[in-house]
Each structure stands twice: as C-alpha cells, then as structure tokens.
Design an enzyme around this catalytic site. Sequence first.
Site, PDB file in Angstrom:
ATOM      1  N   ASP A   1     -68.493 -26.406  14.871  1.00  0.00           N
ATOM      2  CA  ASP A   1     -67.242 -27.159  14.780  1.00  0.00           C
ATOM      3  C   ASP A   1     -66.113 -26.260  15.268  1.00  0.00           C
ATOM      4  O   ASP A   1     -65.688 -25.330  14.571  1.00  0.00           O
ATOM      5  CB  ASP A   1     -66.978 -27.602  13.339  1.00  0.00           C
ATOM      6  CG  ASP A   1     -65.704 -28.438  13.212  1.00  0.00           C
ATOM      7  OD1 ASP A   1     -64.974 -28.586  14.215  1.00  0.00           O
ATOM      8  OD2 ASP A   1     -65.436 -28.932  12.102  1.00  0.00           O
TER       9      ASP A   1
ATOM     10  N   HIS B   1     -61.994 -28.667  14.013  1.00  0.00           N
ATOM     11  CA  HIS B   1     -61.334 -28.645  12.711  1.00  0.00           C
ATOM     12  C   HIS B   1     -61.081 -27.205  12.272  1.00  0.00           C
ATOM     13  O   HIS B   1     -61.482 -26.260  12.950  1.00  0.00           O
ATOM     14  CB  HIS B   1     -62.171 -29.399  11.682  1.00  0.00           C
ATOM     15  CG  HIS B   1     -62.452 -30.811  12.088  1.00  0.00           C
ATOM     16  ND1 HIS B   1     -63.622 -31.189  12.719  1.00  0.00           N
ATOM     17  CD2 HIS B   1     -61.695 -31.930  11.987  1.00  0.00           C
ATOM     18  CE1 HIS B   1     -63.578 -32.479  12.976  1.00  0.00           C
ATOM     19  NE2 HIS B   1     -62.410 -32.956  12.554  1.00  0.00           N
TER      20      HIS B   1
ATOM     21  N   SER C   1     -59.650 -37.202  11.683  1.00  0.00           N
ATOM     22  CA  SER C   1     -60.158 -36.170  10.785  1.00  0.00           C
ATOM     23  C   SER C   1     -59.238 -34.956  10.702  1.00  0.00           C
ATOM     24  O   SER C   1     -59.299 -34.191   9.736  1.00  0.00           O
ATOM     25  CB  SER C   1     -61.557 -35.723  11.226  1.00  0.00           C
ATOM     26  OG  SER C   1     -61.559 -35.342  12.592  1.00  0.00           O
TER      27      SER C   1
END
Length: 423
Positions: free
Chosen positions: A398, A401, A140
Amino acid sequence: MQKPLINLHQRLHFLTKKHIFFALYLLLLLALIQLHHQHKKSLISHEVMRTKAEDGSAGRANMKCDFSIGKWIRNKAKPIYNGTSCGTIKEGQNCMANGRPDTGYLHWRWQPVGCDLHPFHPSLFLTLIQNKHLAFVGDSLARNQLESLMCLLSTVSQPELIYSSGDDNKFKRWAFPSYNATVSLFWSPLLVKHVEKEPSLGKNYNKLYMDSVDERWARELDEIDIVVFSAGHWFLLPAIYYDTAGGDVLGCHYCPEFNYTEIGFFDIFRKSLRIALNEVKRRRSRRRSSEKLVVLTTFSPAHFEGEWNKAGACSKMEPFKEGEKKMEYMDGEMRRIGVEEVRKGNDVEEEEEEVNGRVKYEVVDVTELALMRGDGHPGPYMNPFPYAQGYKERLQNDCVHWCLPGPIDAWNEILLEIIKSWK
C-alpha cells in the site's frame, strides 16, 4: 577691543543657525527616503500576497501563512498516540501494530516557509467543534484523515461510536458527549451519484451520473456544520459517464471495448467537485443562521516505485529532500483543479446575497507535503508481520494510504488552523 569678540559671537550664532537648518533639512530628507522605501516595500508585499492568492492560496482566509509550502524537519517528540492506544485505526494503516521495524518516519514535522504550524491541540479542536457536526466525505483517504483525527482527539476525550453501516463500516458516526460534538464519515469516492465497479460480478467500470450529487451524504447537509471533502484516486479508474440516470453516455475513461468517446477524467473530476461544493450552498440550512465551513483536502500523490505486489514498491525510510522528487503532471493537475474550484466557490459566495448564513470554502493543501513523504506509507506492513515466515518477493503493498500515526497527522494540524481562523 570688543568688536572682534562681537563679530566672533555673531559668526558663531550664524553658523549655529545654519547648521541647525542643515540638520533639520537632512533629517527631513532621510525621513522622506524612509517613507518612500516603506511604501515601496508595502506595495511589493501586497503584490506578493495578491499573486499567491491568485496562484493557489485563494480559499484560505489567513494569507499570513501558506501551509502548503515548506519542508519536513526532524522532530524528537513522540507522536501523541500509537498503534495500540487508538481503537479507530483501520488494520491496514496500523503499521506499528503490523510489525514495521523502523520508526524514523514518526519523527518529522512539517515546517511551512515563513511561519509555524503548531502541534495538534486536541482539547482546542474539540472546543472549536463544540455543539457542531463535522463530517468527512469522500474516499479511503478521507477515512484515513478522519481516523488520524479520531486518534488525536481520543488522547483527551474518548469518542462513542453511535452509528456504523455499510460494508467495511464505510458510514460511521461518533459523539463526544462532554463537548456535544459529532464526527461522521460518509463513503462517497466519486461525490456525485454513481454505481461502483464490482469485477467479481462482471462490472468493470464505475458509472457516474453527472446530473446529481450522491444523496448518501447530501441529504444530511442540513445538520452538518463543517464538511471535509477528499476525493481523487477513484477518478483514475475505468469509468463510463452518463448525463442522467439511464440517459445518454457522455463518454468514458479507459473503455477500449466500447464505442464511447474517451474524455479522460480531469473534466469529470472538476464537474464532480463543483457539483459537491455547490450542493452545500444550495442546501444551506434554513433553520440555522450560522456559517458553514467547507474544506477540500487536495490530491495526495501515491509513491509506487515498482509493481504494487513486488518488494520495495515504496521502501523509503526518510522524506525526499528538496528537489529530489518532482511532481508528476497528473498530481499537479488534480491539485490545481481542486484549488480552482474552491476559489470559484468563494468568489460566487461573495457576490451573492447572504441568505440563511454564508458558506465559507477553504483548502487543506497537502499535495506538496504529501509528495515528499514516500516513507510514510504502510507498504508491505498493510499486512500483519508480512515477513514472519521469511522474505517474500511478491506481496501486496500500500503506497497510497498513510501509516497511523504518520505524515497524515499534519493534515489535521492544518485543518485545526483553518477552523481556528473560521471561528
């Protein structure tokens, strides 16, 4: 009466010749000293460059600028795209559109030591990849970097989505018709052949088969000119390693309920990288004579400073200051393994005969610059307006990311410099 005058002239003439000789001797001595200092300085400079090359800068052809070492400096300029002007941002990384109230994280630039990293030039990037196919392969974070690039490029040329497949659109392809350029995304978080875990189906472990590469991206290598690998975090998850499909178990990582040998993940990560890097060379096109460029984006540290679902998991609003954040052992090892494998790829390539075009290996070394940007993650703003109904103590964060726009845009500034040098 003339003699004293003659003697005086003779003495002056003698003194003049003597002084001229002395002056010439002095100038020659100074010149020799200067040459000695310049030679010594040159040797020191050469040794420094050689040492840096052996210590992690190897894999970058241009050793004049080591983009991996530097600091974040304040920057008044606005990002060239935002959360609404770019249509390729994954919802979880669209921090502005999700209501993140602070904007300070947008106003920093990466400043390498002793050189400059130029702002991203979208038209130049597209010109450099004209008539070429650029592919991002990995997890990702590979997708995160690709979406940053697509947003940067869309400020001058709107991409056309020509292919999308897989759950969550993990396989995508865009075209820039005016440049005859193609950009693709291949989901392959472990690079080699594997079966991903599915806890809902009782599959709690990734399965890796260490004898072959993931064909989902490898079978298209013949048509790819530039490939950017980015993988690492999935290797930290519980996994079982096999020598072949259906073959013997080599060991595992974090599998207490099985009677398998715990072998960790560092060696498996190294072997998987080596298989992927070598596969590009093994399958180099027989229909093209041009050189292929293989780039590895190094490991990007996470910044969880608490529980993943608790407020304040990554709540910084400015970069860490120099020396404030120490690199953890695991982050440093993952980076080191990546840099070493890229260096080995180039060493082997130089020894081999050039057949059907060379393969050039490079590194986008982001581990240090990413380590300092704990403020650049979505945090709770991976969700749209997470506090619209009031403050919540428990909420998914998160801290892996990166917000778009955000610090990850600098990765593509470095990628641009690498492609410029390659071209």
